[in-house]
Write an enzyme that holds these catalytic residues in place. Structure first.
Site, PDB file in Angstrom:
ATOM      1  N   ARG A  10      15.129   7.798 110.149  1.00  0.00           N
ATOM      2  CA  ARG A  10      16.408   7.442 109.529  1.00  0.00           C
ATOM      3  C   ARG A  10      16.355   6.035 108.961  1.00  0.00           C
ATOM      4  O   ARG A  10      15.661   5.161 109.481  1.00  0.00           O
ATOM      5  CB  ARG A  10      17.528   7.516 110.581  1.00  0.00           C
ATOM      6  CG  ARG A  10      17.829   8.906 111.053  1.00  0.00           C
ATOM      7  CD  ARG A  10      18.394   9.771 109.959  1.00  0.00           C
ATOM      8  NE  ARG A  10      19.743   9.366 109.600  1.00  0.00           N
ATOM      9  CZ  ARG A  10      20.835   9.872 110.159  1.00  0.00           C
ATOM     10  NH1 ARG A  10      20.736  10.782 111.111  1.00  0.00           N
ATOM     11  NH2 ARG A  10      22.026   9.469 109.786  1.00  0.00           N
ATOM     12  N   HIS A 166       9.231   5.014 120.313  1.00  0.00           N
ATOM     13  CA  HIS A 166      10.458   4.574 120.991  1.00  0.00           C
ATOM     14  C   HIS A 166      10.810   5.429 122.203  1.00  0.00           C
ATOM     15  O   HIS A 166      11.756   5.122 122.920  1.00  0.00           O
ATOM     16  CB  HIS A 166      11.621   4.572 119.996  1.00  0.00           C
ATOM     17  CG  HIS A 166      11.499   3.491 118.974  1.00  0.00           C
ATOM     18  ND1 HIS A 166      12.201   2.320 119.034  1.00  0.00           N
ATOM     19  CD2 HIS A 166      10.707   3.390 117.882  1.00  0.00           C
ATOM     20  CE1 HIS A 166      11.866   1.551 118.011  1.00  0.00           C
ATOM     21  NE2 HIS A 166      10.957   2.173 117.287  1.00  0.00           N
ATOM     22  N   ASP A 373      14.052   7.936 129.925  1.00  0.00           N
ATOM     23  CA  ASP A 373      14.446   7.160 128.753  1.00  0.00           C
ATOM     24  C   ASP A 373      13.298   6.221 128.400  1.00  0.00           C
ATOM     25  O   ASP A 373      12.741   5.559 129.280  1.00  0.00           O
ATOM     26  CB  ASP A 373      15.705   6.336 129.096  1.00  0.00           C
ATOM     27  CG  ASP A 373      16.615   6.137 127.898  1.00  0.00           C
ATOM     28  OD1 ASP A 373      16.121   6.230 126.763  1.00  0.00           O
ATOM     29  OD2 ASP A 373      17.824   5.886 128.098  1.00  0.00           O
ATOM     30  N   ALA A 379      21.499  -0.942 128.659  1.00  0.00           N
ATOM     31  CA  ALA A 379      21.356  -1.749 129.878  1.00  0.00           C
ATOM     32  C   ALA A 379      21.191  -3.227 129.510  1.00  0.00           C
ATOM     33  O   ALA A 379      21.825  -4.111 130.108  1.00  0.00           O
ATOM     34  CB  ALA A 379      20.145  -1.269 130.673  1.00  0.00           C
TER      35      ALA A 379
HETATM   36  C1  GDG Z   1      15.844   5.474 121.575  1.00  0.00           C
HETATM   37  C2  GDG Z   1      15.188   5.750 122.933  1.00  0.00           C
HETATM   38  C3  GDG Z   1      15.011   3.292 123.301  1.00  0.00           C
HETATM   39  C4  GDG Z   1      25.771   3.590 121.709  1.00  0.00           C
HETATM   40  N1  GDG Z   1      27.027   3.993 121.654  1.00  0.00           N
HETATM   41  C5  GDG Z   1      27.597   3.318 120.666  1.00  0.00           C
HETATM   42  C6  GDG Z   1      26.660   2.468 120.119  1.00  0.00           C
HETATM   43  N2  GDG Z   1      25.534   2.659 120.773  1.00  0.00           N
HETATM   44  C7  GDG Z   1      24.272   1.942 120.526  1.00  0.00           C
HETATM   45  C8  GDG Z   1      23.937   1.073 121.705  1.00  0.00           C
HETATM   46  C9  GDG Z   1      22.432   0.982 121.606  1.00  0.00           C
HETATM   47  C10 GDG Z   1      22.029   2.294 120.960  1.00  0.00           C
HETATM   48  O1  GDG Z   1      23.197   2.860 120.393  1.00  0.00           O
HETATM   49  C11 GDG Z   1      21.458   3.283 121.984  1.00  0.00           C
HETATM   50  O2  GDG Z   1      20.172   2.901 122.310  1.00  0.00           O
HETATM   51  P1  GDG Z   1      19.405   3.412 123.601  1.00  0.00           P
HETATM   52  O3  GDG Z   1      18.187   2.593 123.740  1.00  0.00           O
HETATM   53  O4  GDG Z   1      20.309   3.280 124.759  1.00  0.00           O
HETATM   54  O5  GDG Z   1      19.111   4.957 123.381  1.00  0.00           O
HETATM   55  P2  GDG Z   1      18.534   5.937 122.202  1.00  0.00           P
HETATM   56  O6  GDG Z   1      19.503   6.082 121.097  1.00  0.00           O
HETATM   57  O7  GDG Z   1      18.179   7.206 122.897  1.00  0.00           O
HETATM   58  O8  GDG Z   1      17.236   5.198 121.628  1.00  0.00           O
HETATM   59  C12 GDG Z   1      15.491   4.618 123.887  1.00  0.00           C
HETATM   60  C13 GDG Z   1      15.514   3.121 121.884  1.00  0.00           C
HETATM   61  O9  GDG Z   1      15.228   4.254 121.068  1.00  0.00           O
HETATM   62  C14 GDG Z   1      14.897   1.893 121.216  1.00  0.00           C
HETATM   63  O10 GDG Z   1      13.516   1.961 121.202  1.00  0.00           O
HETATM   64  O11 GDG Z   1      15.516   2.244 124.083  1.00  0.00           O
HETATM   65  O12 GDG Z   1      14.853   4.853 125.117  1.00  0.00           O
HETATM   66  O13 GDG Z   1      15.638   6.991 123.461  1.00  0.00           O
HETATM   67  O14 GDG Z   1      22.053  -0.076 120.773  1.00  0.00           O
HETATM   68  O15 GDG Z   1      24.599  -0.128 121.575  1.00  0.00           O
HETATM   69  N3  GDG Z   1      26.931   1.628 119.111  1.00  0.00           N
HETATM   70  C15 GDG Z   1      28.192   1.627 118.623  1.00  0.00           C
HETATM   71  N4  GDG Z   1      29.146   2.450 119.111  1.00  0.00           N
HETATM   72  C16 GDG Z   1      28.907   3.307 120.115  1.00  0.00           C
HETATM   73  O16 GDG Z   1      29.804   4.047 120.528  1.00  0.00           O
HETATM   74  N5  GDG Z   1      28.493   0.780 117.632  1.00  0.00           N
END
Ligand code: GDG
Length: 728
Positions: A10, A166, A373, A379
Site C-alpha cells: 500500500r 513486518h 505479532d 504498545a
Molecule cells: C504490522 C505488523 C508491526 C490503530 N488503530 C488506529 C490507528 N492505529 C495505528 C496504530 C499503529 C498501527 O495502526 C498498528 O500497528 P501495529 O504494529 O500495532 O499492527 P499492524 O497493523 O498489524 O502492523 C506489526 C507493524 O506492521 C510495523 O512493522 O508492528 O506486528 O502486524 O501505528 O497507531 N491509527 C488511527 N486510528 C485508529 O483507530 N489513526
C-alpha cells in the site's frame, strides 16, 4: 542525486471514492504509520497500490498518477479486482499471513493464487526497475512482496536492494509447510540485506535457508555461492516525538476532558488493534470476563475501551472473527453490566489521530495481548504518549515488542487466568512502580525511534554492499583473467593444481554421484596435453576412486588430502609415511557412535584418515554433534600425533603433517615453473594456497575469505576459466 525508493503493497495514502471522483486519505496500519514518518517525497519515491481496484477508477488513472507524483511523491501500481482478490486477499492474506503467524489451520494453498502473487510481484518489480536509476537504493517491504528483490536483481544485478519483513518469520517446522517455500527464500535472497523485527526471526530465516537451500550462514551473512546476503534484526519503532507531544495539543486535551467527563471517574483499560485473529481479541475478552467474575469490587469502577479497526473484511475469517467478537462483547456486557455502566465500550472503526492520542494519554492500562505479532506499534505508542510516565502496559510475550519492553507486565495470551491476574495487578500497581517501569522503556523507545530504525537499516544496507564490494574486488574478473591467459601463453613450464569436489564438480548428497562429466574429463585431458604442462588433481577422495575416474588421463593424482600420490608412469601409489595405525580403532569407535546418534551421518575409512560425513544429516542436529565431536576428538588426539580438520560437511581425523599443501610441495619443490594455477573450494585447499609462491594464480571457489589471491563464485566459473586456459 541518488534517491530512496520504497516499495510496499500500500501507498502511504489511499484512494477513496467520493460522490464527485476520488480523494486521498492517509493509509492505516503499522507499516504505513511507521514508514510515513521517515518518507521524504523530495528525496524519495514510494511505489505501491493506491487501494482501489482499477474497475472503480475507470479512466482516471492518468490524472491519479500525476496527482500522486506531484503531491505525494508516489508511483501507483494499479490492480484489478481479480488481482486484488488473488494476490492480496488470496495468497498474501489466506496463505502467508496465517502461516507466518502460526495459524497453519487457517492457511489455504491455492496454486492459481500463488501464480497471481508471482505475476503481481513482477509488476511491482517492473515499476521499481522503471523508477530506479544507478546509485538509488530500493527498499522493499513486507510479506506481500517477497519475490520482488530477486525479480529486480535479475534485471539489475548491481542494484542496492533492502528488504524488511513486518510480520514474524516462522520457525522451520511451520515455514516448511508452504509448497512454494524455496521460491520465497530465493526471492528474499535477491536483497543485499534482509531485515526482521527480532533476532529470533532472523535466525529462523537463516535456518530455513540452510535446511531448504543448503546455503551456510556465518555471523548473519548468507552465502549462496554467487553473492553474500546479510540478515539482521531491526526492531521497528515509532515517531516518538509525535506521541510524546500529543498530550500538549489543545485538541487532544479537549478530547481527554470530554472523555473524562463521560467516564465519571472510572479507570480505563485500553485495547486497540486492527480486527485480526492474530491480535488475540477474543482471549483478551475472556480474561476481562474472568477478571470481573473474580473481582466484583472493580465493577463500575473500570471500563475497557476496545477499539477494533476494520481490516480485510473481504476475507471470510475476518468476517467470522468480527461476529465472534461482537457476540462475546454483548455476552460480557449483558453478564456484568448495570444501568449506567457498560464494562466494554466497543468502537468498530478507525479513530482520528487526536482521538487515539487522547485515549493513550488517559488510559490507566493498555491491554495488548496478540497471540502473534511481528512487533506491535500500539504498545510503543502508548508508552511514548505518557509524558507523566504513568499507566501500565500489559503485553503479550508473543509480540516482537516484548523483546524490548521487558518492564511491562508480560503475559501469555493463551493464559486467561494469568491475564485476568495481570489486569488486577495493573489496576492496583502503585504509581511509583508504574513510573519506574515506564521511564526505562520510554528512554529506550526515545533513543531508537523510527528515524533511527530506518537510518540504522539503510546504514547496514550500505555496509552489506561494501562487504560485497570487498569480496567482489577479489573476484577473478575478465581483465585479470586476460592477464592470466597472457601469462599462461608466455610461460615455458606450467603447473595446474586442482581440487575436484566443489571445484570441478558440484556437491551431491551422495558422494558417489559426483562422477566427472565427459566434458570435465575432456577439459582435464586438454590441459594435461598442453606442451610443458603438468596437471595434478588433489582430492580428499580415496586412491581407488581417483584411479577409476582419472587414471587414464596421464595426470598426477593426490588422494586423501595428501596421504597418497601417484604420478604418470608410476605403477603403484606412494603412501606418505607408514605410521602404525592402531589409533584408527579407537577413533573409529567414537565416530561410529556419533554416526549412530545422528541419522544420515556416516564414517568413511581411508588409508591414513577417518572421515565423519554429515552432509545428509539434519543440519541443526549435525551442528550440535559436530561441536561435541570436535571437543571429544581434540582431547583424544592431542597425544596421538593426529590432526582434526573440518572440511565441507565433514570432519577428518588424520596423521599430523599430511596435507594437500605438503603433497603439492612434491611438484612445487622441483622449481622451474613460470605459470602456476591452483584452485580449490575447501579449507583443506587453504594448505595448498599457503605454500604457493606469491606470483601463482590461486583461486578459492566460493565467496569466502581465503589465502588465495582470487575468488570465483562456483565450480561453473572455475570450469569456464580452465576452459580458456586450455584453449590459450
Ligand atoms: C504490522 C505488523 C508491526 C490503530 N488503530 C488506529 C490507528 N492505529 C495505528 C496504530 C499503529 C498501527 O495502526 C498498528 O500497528 P501495529 O504494529 O500495532 O499492527 P499492524 O497493523 O498489524 O502492523 C506489526 C507493524 O506492521 C510495523 O512493522 O508492528 O506486528 O502486524 O501505528 O497507531 N491509527 C488511527 N486510528 C485508529 O483507530 N489513526
Amino acid at each position: 542525486m541518488s534517491k530512496l525508493i520504497i516499495v510496499s503493497n500500500r501507498l502511504p495514502v489511499s484512494l477513496v471514492k467520493r460522490k464527485k471522483g476520488v480523494a486521498f486519505i492517509p493509509s492505516a496500519g503499522g507499516l504505513a504509520t511507521g514508514l510515513s514518518a521517515v518518507f521524504n517525497p523530495a528525496q524519495s519515491a514510494w511505489i505501491g497500490w493506491p487501494g482501489l481496484p482499477t474497475e472503480k477508477i475507470k479512466d482516471d488513472t492518468g490524472a491519479i498518477e500525476r496527482e500522486l507524483a506531484a503531491r505525494h511523491g508516489c508511483i501507483p501500481v494499479f490492480l484489478s479486482r481479480e488481482e486484488e482478490e488473488n494476490y492480496y486477499a488470496g495468497f498474501s492474506n489466506r496463505t502467508i499471513w496465517p502461516l507466518f503467524h502460526y495459524f497453519p489451520k487457517y492457511t489455504e494453498y491455492h496454486p492459481p493464487q500463488w501464480e497471481a502473487y508471482r505475476a503481481v510481484n513482477q509488476r511491482f518489480a517492473d515499476a521499481a526497475l522503471k523508477a530506479a536509476e544507478p546509485g538509488d537504493t530500493i527498499w522493499v517491504h513486507d510479506y506481500q512482496l517477497m519475490l520482488v528483490p530477486e525479480m529486480i536483481r535479475r534485471k539489475a544485478p548491481d542494484a542496492t536492494i533492502g528488504f524488511f519483513l513486518h510480520i514474524p518469520f516462522p520457525t522451520f517446522e511451520v515455514f516448511r509447510l508452504l509448497p512454494w517455500r524455496n521460491e520465497i527464500l530465493k526471492g528474499l535472497l535477491g536483497a543485499d540485506l534482509a531485515g526482521f523485527h527480532t533476532y529470533d526471526y532472523a535466525q529462523y530465516f537463516m535456518r530455513a535457508i540452510q535446511r531448504l537451500l543448503g546455503y551456510e550462514s556465518h555471523l548473519g551473512l548468507v552465502n549462496d555461492g554467487q553473492r553474500v546476503v546479510r540478515a539482521d534484526a531491526f526492531p521497528i519503532s515509532i515517531d516518538f516525538a509525535r506521541y510524546a507531544e500529543s498530550g500538549l495539543d489543545a485538541e487532544v486535551m479537549a478530547e481527554m476532558a470530554a472523555y473524562r467527563e463521560r467516564l465519571t471517574g472510572r479507570k480505563v483499560i485500553l485495547s486497540i488493534d486492527r480486527m485480526d485473529y492474530t491480535k488475540g481479541i477474543r482471549q483478551r475478552l475472556e480474561a476481562l470476563d474472568l477478571f470481573f467474575t473474580q473481582n466484583p469490587q472493580w465493577k463500575e469502577k473500570v471500563v475497557c475501551i476496545l477499539v477494533a479497526v476494520p481490516s480485510r473484511a473481504d476475507v471470510d475469517r475476518y468476517q467470522s472473527l468480527k461476529r465472534n467478537v461482537d457476540e462475546t462483547i454483548s455476552r460480557i456486557n449483558g453478564k456484568h453490566g448495570v444501568i449506567g455502566w457498560t464494562p466494554v465500550e466497543y468502537l468498530y472503526r478507525s479513530l482520528p489521530f487526536k482521538a487515539l492520542a487522547a485515549l493513550y494519554n488517559l488510559a490507566d492500562a493498555a491491554l495488548i495481548t496478540p497471540v502473534r505479532d511481528g512487533m506491535n506499534l500500539v504498545a510503543k505508542e502508548y508508552l511514548a504518549a505518557r509524558r507523566d510516565e504513568k499507566g501500565v502496559l500489559i503485553l503479550s510475550e508473543m509480540a516482537g515488542a516484548a523483546a524490548e519492553l521487558g518492564e511491562a507486565l508480560i503475559v501469555n495470551p493463551n493464559d486467561i487466568v494469568g491475564m485476568a491476574a495481570a489486569i488486577k495487578e495493573a489496576l492496583e500497581m502503585p504509581e511509583n512502580e508504574q513510573v519506574r517501569r515506564n521511564a526505562t522503556m520510554r528512554r529506550r523507545i526515545a533513543r531508537y525511534d523510527v528515524a533511527r530504525w530506518s537510518a540504522d537499516f539503510l546504514a547496514r544496507l550500505d555496509e552489506a554492499k561494501k562487504t560485497q564490494a570487498r569480496l567482489g574486488e577479489r573476484r577473478l574478473n575478465p581483465a585479470t583473467q586476460a592477464r592470466m591467459l597472457a601469462a599462461c601463453r608466455a610461460a615455458s613450464r606450467r603447473l595446474f593444481l586442482l581440487d575436484y569436489d566443489g571445484t570441478l564438480s558440484p556437491y551431491f548428497n551422495d558422494p558417489s554421484a559426483a562422477t566427472p562429466a565427459p566434458e570435465t574429463l575432456s577439459l582435464l585431458a586438454r590441459l594435461a596435453a598442453k606442451p610443458n604442462s603438468h596437471l595434478v588433481v588433489l582430492s580428499g577422495r580415496g586412491k581407488d576412486t581417483l584411479s577409476e575416474w582419472f587414471g587414464h588421463l596421464g595426470i598426477s593424482l593426490v588422494a586423501e588430502h595428501g596421504a597418497a600420490c601417484r604420478e604418470p608412469g608410476m605403477s603403484e601409489w606412494e603412501v606418505a609415511g607408514a605410521a602404525p595405525l592402531q589409533w584408527k580403532n579407537e577413533i573409529r569407535a567414537i565416530l561410529e557412535l556419533y554416526a549412530d546418534r545422528t541419522p544420515g551421518a556416516f564414517v568413511e575409512e581411508k588409508e591414513l584418515s577417518l572421515v565423519w560425513h554429515f552432509r545428509k544429516a539434519n543440519a541443526d542436529l549435525a551442528m550440535a554433534r559436530v561441536n561435541e565431536l570436535k571437543d571429544n576428538l581434540v582431547a583424544l588426539t592431542a597425544n596421538l600425533g593426529l590432526h582434526v580438520q573440518a572440511g565441507h560437511k565433514n570432519i577428518e581425523v588424520k596423521v599430523h603433517g599430511v596435507t594437500k599443501g605438503q603433497a603439492a610441495m612434491r611438484w612445487l619443490g622441483r622449481g622451474g615453473w613460470d605459470f602456476i594455477f591452483a584452485a580449490g573450494d575447501d579449507t583443506t585447499d587453504e594448505d595448498i594456497f599457503a605454500v604457493l609462491p606469491a606470483e601463482a594464480w590461486s583461486i578459492r571457489v566460493g565467496l569466502v575469505p581465503s589465502a588465495a589471491n582470487y575468488n570465483l563464485p562456483s565450480y561453473r566459473e572455475t570450469l569456464a576459466a580452465l576452459e580458456r586456459l586450455a584453449e590459450c
